[in-house]
Design a protein around this motif. Structure first.
Motif, PDB file in Angstrom:
ATOM      1  N   TYR A  68      50.512  57.247  45.782  1.00  0.00           N
ATOM      2  CA  TYR A  68      50.136  56.564  44.550  1.00  0.00           C
ATOM      3  C   TYR A  68      49.695  55.154  44.935  1.00  0.00           C
ATOM      4  CZ  TYR A  68      52.497  60.156  41.711  1.00  0.00           C
ATOM      5  OH  TYR A  68      52.876  61.326  41.108  1.00  0.00           O
ATOM      6  N   PRO A  69      48.445  54.760  44.666  1.00  0.00           N
ATOM      7  CA  PRO A  69      47.971  53.439  45.091  1.00  0.00           C
ATOM      8  C   PRO A  69      48.802  52.302  44.514  1.00  0.00           C
ATOM      9  CG  PRO A  69      46.135  54.828  44.448  1.00  0.00           C
ATOM     10  CD  PRO A  69      47.378  55.557  44.043  1.00  0.00           C
ATOM     11  N   SER A  70      48.681  51.148  45.151  1.00  0.00           N
ATOM     12  CA  SER A  70      49.509  49.989  44.784  1.00  0.00           C
ATOM     13  C   SER A  70      49.288  49.563  43.339  1.00  0.00           C
ATOM     14  CB  SER A  70      49.215  48.811  45.715  1.00  0.00           C
ATOM     15  OG  SER A  70      47.845  48.444  45.652  1.00  0.00           O
ATOM     16  N   MET A  71      48.075  49.723  42.807  1.00  0.00           N
ATOM     17  CA  MET A  71      47.827  49.353  41.419  1.00  0.00           C
ATOM     18  C   MET A  71      48.667  50.218  40.482  1.00  0.00           C
ATOM     19  SD  MET A  71      44.231  49.167  39.260  1.00  0.00           S
ATOM     20  CE  MET A  71      43.399  48.108  40.435  1.00  0.00           C
ATOM     21  N   TYR A  72      48.773  51.502  40.805  1.00  0.00           N
ATOM     22  CA  TYR A  72      49.631  52.384  40.007  1.00  0.00           C
ATOM     23  C   TYR A  72      51.091  51.953  40.113  1.00  0.00           C
ATOM     24  CZ  TYR A  72      52.640  56.274  38.824  1.00  0.00           C
ATOM     25  OH  TYR A  72      53.654  57.031  38.300  1.00  0.00           O
ATOM     26  N   THR A  97      41.899  52.270  40.833  1.00  0.00           N
ATOM     27  CA  THR A  97      41.699  52.178  39.397  1.00  0.00           C
ATOM     28  C   THR A  97      41.807  53.539  38.712  1.00  0.00           C
ATOM     29  OG1 THR A  97      40.201  50.332  39.873  1.00  0.00           O
ATOM     30  CG2 THR A  97      40.194  51.205  37.636  1.00  0.00           C
ATOM     31  N   ILE A  98      41.144  54.542  39.252  1.00  0.00           N
ATOM     32  CA  ILE A  98      41.166  55.864  38.622  1.00  0.00           C
ATOM     33  C   ILE A  98      42.559  56.496  38.720  1.00  0.00           C
ATOM     34  CG2 ILE A  98      40.257  58.217  38.750  1.00  0.00           C
ATOM     35  CD1 ILE A  98      37.543  56.994  39.520  1.00  0.00           C
ATOM     36  N   CYS A  99      43.182  56.400  39.895  1.00  0.00           N
ATOM     37  CA  CYS A  99      44.526  56.975  40.038  1.00  0.00           C
ATOM     38  C   CYS A  99      45.526  56.285  39.114  1.00  0.00           C
ATOM     39  CB  CYS A  99      45.009  56.869  41.481  1.00  0.00           C
ATOM     40  SG  CYS A  99      44.169  58.014  42.619  1.00  0.00           S
ATOM     41  N   THR A 100      45.351  54.997  38.889  1.00  0.00           N
ATOM     42  CA  THR A 100      46.255  54.264  38.003  1.00  0.00           C
ATOM     43  C   THR A 100      46.078  54.702  36.557  1.00  0.00           C
ATOM     44  OG1 THR A 100      46.322  52.355  39.474  1.00  0.00           O
ATOM     45  CG2 THR A 100      46.890  51.962  37.167  1.00  0.00           C
ATOM     46  N   LEU A 101      44.831  54.802  36.133  1.00  0.00           N
ATOM     47  CA  LEU A 101      44.566  55.175  34.749  1.00  0.00           C
ATOM     48  C   LEU A 101      45.118  56.563  34.414  1.00  0.00           C
ATOM     49  CD1 LEU A 101      40.949  53.822  34.253  1.00  0.00           C
ATOM     50  CD2 LEU A 101      42.987  53.097  33.000  1.00  0.00           C
ATOM     51  N   PHE A 102      45.054  57.481  35.382  1.00  0.00           N
ATOM     52  CA  PHE A 102      45.494  58.849  35.118  1.00  0.00           C
ATOM     53  C   PHE A 102      46.852  59.166  35.736  1.00  0.00           C
ATOM     54  CE2 PHE A 102      40.979  58.847  34.308  1.00  0.00           C
ATOM     55  CZ  PHE A 102      40.894  59.590  33.139  1.00  0.00           C
ATOM     56  N   ARG A 108      54.303  45.659  35.946  1.00  0.00           N
ATOM     57  CA  ARG A 108      53.833  44.416  36.538  1.00  0.00           C
ATOM     58  C   ARG A 108      52.330  44.299  36.306  1.00  0.00           C
ATOM     59  NH1 ARG A 108      57.090  46.007  41.517  1.00  0.00           N
ATOM     60  NH2 ARG A 108      55.111  46.779  42.301  1.00  0.00           N
ATOM     61  N   PRO A 109      51.796  43.083  36.249  1.00  0.00           N
ATOM     62  CA  PRO A 109      50.340  42.932  36.109  1.00  0.00           C
ATOM     63  C   PRO A 109      49.618  43.560  37.301  1.00  0.00           C
ATOM     64  CG  PRO A 109      51.462  40.841  35.720  1.00  0.00           C
ATOM     65  CD  PRO A 109      52.495  41.783  36.267  1.00  0.00           C
ATOM     66  N   THR A 110      48.481  44.176  37.063  1.00  0.00           N
ATOM     67  CA  THR A 110      47.697  44.778  38.142  1.00  0.00           C
ATOM     68  C   THR A 110      46.695  43.753  38.691  1.00  0.00           C
ATOM     69  OG1 THR A 110      45.869  45.577  36.782  1.00  0.00           O
ATOM     70  CG2 THR A 110      47.838  46.989  36.927  1.00  0.00           C
ATOM     71  N   GLU A 111      46.073  44.132  39.810  1.00  0.00           N
ATOM     72  CA  GLU A 111      45.075  43.274  40.451  1.00  0.00           C
ATOM     73  C   GLU A 111      43.648  43.690  40.089  1.00  0.00           C
ATOM     74  OE1 GLU A 111      46.693  41.845  44.655  1.00  0.00           O
ATOM     75  OE2 GLU A 111      46.943  44.014  44.427  1.00  0.00           O
ATOM     76  N   VAL A 112      43.475  44.393  38.977  1.00  0.00           N
ATOM     77  CA  VAL A 112      42.158  44.934  38.655  1.00  0.00           C
ATOM     78  C   VAL A 112      41.108  43.834  38.489  1.00  0.00           C
ATOM     79  CG1 VAL A 112      42.506  45.015  36.138  1.00  0.00           C
ATOM     80  CG2 VAL A 112      40.971  46.678  37.261  1.00  0.00           C
ATOM     81  N   ASP A 113      41.500  42.645  38.036  1.00  0.00           N
ATOM     82  CA  ASP A 113      40.531  41.553  37.890  1.00  0.00           C
ATOM     83  C   ASP A 113      39.997  41.087  39.242  1.00  0.00           C
ATOM     84  OD1 ASP A 113      40.610  41.443  35.121  1.00  0.00           O
ATOM     85  OD2 ASP A 113      42.281  40.035  35.090  1.00  0.00           O
ATOM     86  N   TYR A 114      40.756  41.327  40.307  1.00  0.00           N
ATOM     87  CA  TYR A 114      40.353  40.908  41.649  1.00  0.00           C
ATOM     88  C   TYR A 114      39.634  42.031  42.394  1.00  0.00           C
ATOM     89  CZ  TYR A 114      43.747  37.270  40.556  1.00  0.00           C
ATOM     90  OH  TYR A 114      44.439  36.251  39.947  1.00  0.00           O
TER      91      TYR A 114
END
Length: 317
Positions: free
Chosen positions: A264-268, A201-206, A275-281
């Motif tokens: 870079y993590p998969s969410m990033y 989450t943090i790596c994706t946001l930044f 693409r939609p992220t998996e943050v809700d999961y």
């Protein structure tokens, strides 16, 4: 007798697991629903594999759409995005058999309930993979980290390993995936959810690599705030952990600093490709679990909404 494997979801992680199993001498097929992936790999007669961006080479693999596949493996290795899994399983159901096992190392939570619709609980093995991989484009994958880098935990849903489970673990070890078998199913899965709730989450946001995150002097304070909140949630849900709060942070620090600093993590990766992220999961799952015990995991909810804000605002770039 040697087990036959079929990878369901031949994205970055599915390709890594399948290719490493194949290179270790096992019979492996790949099934995927993303048409460009299937078409490109068929045209190339394989998938291009690099390691940390170097030594790009073609590895022959057999890949199919679910509708094309008629194989009969012993074990499915399931790697899908949470929001795509239900469709993948539904399209694949025609070749599922009662004797088959499903092993999954997917991010987030929600996939076990979907797998249980098709496989007996004693044949569902949940895993957590601390292994970085990037899909550069269709038919082109990059394994992050040196050979043997990364590890994973596995646990039977019934928490009662059988002979086939032990053989799967031995096969994964032969493939250099460094598995550890536990008998704590939820604790095993939640350890990775909490890991991802911090790093992904943090790596994706930044828009940063894991090594850049851990180089920030305040990384530990940020991480421990999220870890403590997640542990508070899970303790209220009577989930027993594999590790302590400090050990959870130590794992994040070690993987970010030593194992996968350039990753870079998969969410990033999802965010960067719109693409939609998996943050809700992940963060969302922790928040919703807390609500069941009247606990507000407000930091996780805040980060979840920030990720959705970032998703939404990309349209204006």
């Amino acid at each position: 007798m040697a087990l036959k494997y079929t990878v369901l979801g031949a994205g970055a992680m599915g390709l890594r697991y399948g290719v490493l199993l194949q290179e270790a001498g096992f019979d492996v097929d790949f099934v995927d629903t993303w048409e460009p992936q299937v078409k490109t790999i068929k045209q190339q007669n394989g998938v291009y594999v690099s390691r940390d961006g170097e030594n790009r080479h073609l590895v022959p693999v057999n890949i199919y759409t679910p509708e094309e596949y008629t194989g009969n493996p012993d074990v499915y290795v399931v790697f899908s995005k949470q929001m795509l899994l239900a469709d993948l399983l539904q399209r694949s159901a025609h070749f599922f058999k009662p004797h088959q096992y499903a092993v999954t190392g997917m991010n987030g939570m929600g996939h076990i309930e979907k797998l249980d619709q098709y496989f007996e609980p004693q044949k569902v093995i949940g895993g957590t993979a601390l292994i970085g991989t990037v899909l550069n484009k269709a038919g082109d994958v990059d394994f992050i980290g040196a050979a043997g880098a990364g590890s994973m935990n596995l646990a039977n849903q019934t928490e009662q390993p059988d002979e086939t489970t032990n053989q799967i673990v031995a096969d994964f070890q032969k493939a250099n995936l460094n598995p550890t078998l536990t008998t704590n199913f939820l604790g095993t899965l939640l350890a990775k959810v909490i890991f991802n709730s911090v790093v992904n989450t943090i790596c994706t946001l930044f828009e940063i690599q894991m090594g850049q995150f851990i180089a920030y002097p305040g990384a530990e304070k940020l991480g421990k705030q999220l870890i403590n909140e997640a542990f508070d949630v899970c303790e209220r849900a009577d989930i027993t952990f594999l590790n302590t709060r400090q050990q959870e942070w130590d794992t994040i620090e070690h993987v970010s600093r030593d194992t996968n600093p350039l990753h870079y993590p998969s969410m990033y990766q999802d965010m960067s490709k719109n693409r939609p992220t998996e943050v809700d999961y992940i963060n969302g799952y922790i928040y919703e679990l807390g609500k069941q015990s009247n606990y507000e995991a407000s930091t996780h909810d805040f980060l979840r909404n920030l990720v959705h804000l970032a998703e939404n605002t990309r349209q204006y770039r």
